[in-house]
Design an enzyme around this catalytic site. Sequence first.
Site, PDB file in Angstrom:
ATOM      1  N   SER A 174     -65.081 -42.188   2.654  1.00  0.00           N
ATOM      2  CA  SER A 174     -65.364 -41.514   1.340  1.00  0.00           C
ATOM      3  C   SER A 174     -66.713 -40.991   1.422  1.00  0.00           C
ATOM      4  O   SER A 174     -67.063 -40.107   0.695  1.00  0.00           O
ATOM      5  CB  SER A 174     -65.184 -42.338   0.134  1.00  0.00           C
ATOM      6  N   HIS A 202     -58.925 -39.878  -0.071  1.00  0.00           N
ATOM      7  CA  HIS A 202     -59.443 -38.668   0.243  1.00  0.00           C
ATOM      8  C   HIS A 202     -58.560 -37.665   1.150  1.00  0.00           C
ATOM      9  O   HIS A 202     -58.889 -36.567   1.284  1.00  0.00           O
ATOM     10  CB  HIS A 202     -60.752 -38.744   0.882  1.00  0.00           C
ATOM     11  N   LYS A 233     -57.832 -37.418  -6.817  1.00  0.00           N
ATOM     12  CA  LYS A 233     -58.964 -36.744  -6.161  1.00  0.00           C
ATOM     13  C   LYS A 233     -58.412 -35.359  -5.834  1.00  0.00           C
ATOM     14  O   LYS A 233     -58.426 -34.422  -6.694  1.00  0.00           O
ATOM     15  CB  LYS A 233     -59.484 -37.374  -4.733  1.00  0.00           C
TER      16      LYS A 233
HETATM   17  C1  LIG Z   1     -61.819 -43.275  -5.101  1.00  0.00           C
HETATM   18  C2  LIG Z   1     -61.164 -44.217  -4.124  1.00  0.00           C
HETATM   19  C3  LIG Z   1     -60.488 -45.069  -4.578  1.00  0.00           C
HETATM   20  C4  LIG Z   1     -60.226 -45.659  -6.029  1.00  0.00           C
HETATM   21  O1  LIG Z   1     -59.563 -44.442  -6.588  1.00  0.00           O
HETATM   22  P1  LIG Z   1     -59.577 -44.175  -8.191  1.00  0.00           P
HETATM   23  O2  LIG Z   1     -58.138 -43.599  -8.508  1.00  0.00           O
HETATM   24  O3  LIG Z   1     -60.736 -43.242  -8.537  1.00  0.00           O
HETATM   25  O4  LIG Z   1     -59.571 -45.633  -8.923  1.00  0.00           O
HETATM   26  C5  LIG Z   1     -59.838 -46.042  -3.703  1.00  0.00           C
HETATM   27  N1  LIG Z   1     -60.195 -45.882  -2.263  1.00  0.00           N
HETATM   28  C6  LIG Z   1     -60.861 -44.915  -1.713  1.00  0.00           C
HETATM   29  C7  LIG Z   1     -60.949 -44.574  -0.391  1.00  0.00           C
HETATM   30  C8  LIG Z   1     -61.457 -44.109  -2.572  1.00  0.00           C
HETATM   31  O5  LIG Z   1     -62.363 -42.960  -2.344  1.00  0.00           O
END
Ligand SMILES: *Cc1c(COP(=O)(O)O)cnc(C)c1O
Length: 376
Positions: A174, A202, A233
């Site tokens: 991320s 992602h 995302k």
């Molecule tokens: C954003 C993210 C999460 C968390 O997801 P949410 O739906 O925002 O709680 C988990 N793992 C990774 C790698 C992320 O980038």
Amino acid sequence: MFSEKLNLLKEKNLLRRIYDRESPQGPRILLKGQEYISFSSNDYLGLAGHPYIINTANESMSRYGFGAGASRLLSGGSILHHQLEEKIAQFKNTEAALVFNSGYAANTGIIPALADRDTVLFSDELNHASIIDGCRLSKAETVVYNHKDVMHLEECLKKKAATKKVIVTDTIFSMNGDIAPLREIVRLCKTYNAYLYIDEAHATGVIGKGKGALAHFDIDPEPWIIQMGTFSKALGSFGAFLAGSADIIAWTLNTSRSFMYSTALPSCIIAASIAALELMENDPHIIKQLWTNRDKAAQGILAAGYDTMGSETPIIPVKTGSIQNTLRIAKYLFEQGIFAPAIRPPTVKESRIRITVTAAHTDEDIERLIEALKKI
Ligand SMILES: *Cc1c(COP(=O)(O)O)cnc(C)c1O
């Protein structure tokens, strides 16, 4: 007591603040009445404000109301939840799938459900905080291996004689925007009889025609591969999923505390996730546009002389050195009408500006970013 601690954070330039957006999420956002070009969201496909998704969510609200009122194991879920799970299983080519309330809830719920006292977890050092917390909540021992270092991972696997081993990794990282070497990791799983748990937060909607890292690397889903991903995302919605064998889904449904002890997502959010998957599958052009924009931005930033820290995806970190310098650059960009956030410890070890490019950015948006970066 906390004022002293807060002062300490302030002195170190580590105090954080919240920005209140006054517009929908998108490539242009309003903050305090001012428009900014935003390179700060994970809305990679530009779907967060898509009219089809909004309409579908609205329609579902008139049918199922708003609040879910209970967890899935009581009466919280609707047939839409079930439909989304069938769609995800189909999309990921797995036996079954289960919806979680967020990616954070998924990782902190699934990992402890999978890993008992007799398990050793092998976790990439740059894995997301929710994975780290999931490992901490589990009763298993966690071994952290160097970022994407397959040789180091193999050494760690050799050293530990556990009855059950699970390798845990983000597929797209991320904060660095690089991709896990999944083919090599899968080979190690086979050699050392380990399960693989991948976080596709992602990667979903971004690589492998949107299907994620297994499709990207042409790896077949196996019963020992457990996939987690999010709708929050690229898909512009909210919530997360687990996809895997029917046994793993049944076990998680029965033991994962973040699934069992939390109210189900409202049906309108589930409807939005279904609509987003439909949009993505029916219009491959959106993902193409994302990659065209990503390549344009990455080439421009590199040509301007910046280090993008191994980025291979729409997440493009720009190395900026000290915390102070990072804040200075973020402030300069902000004054130029560009919102690109400074990322500091403890989120990352090395401070950086984290640029995220989406399919909704225009050529002009990207050119303005590159021009501003050149002037620094
Ligand atoms: C954003 C993210 C999460 C968390 O997801 P949410 O739906 O925002 O709680 C988990 N793992 C990774 C790698 C992320 O980038």
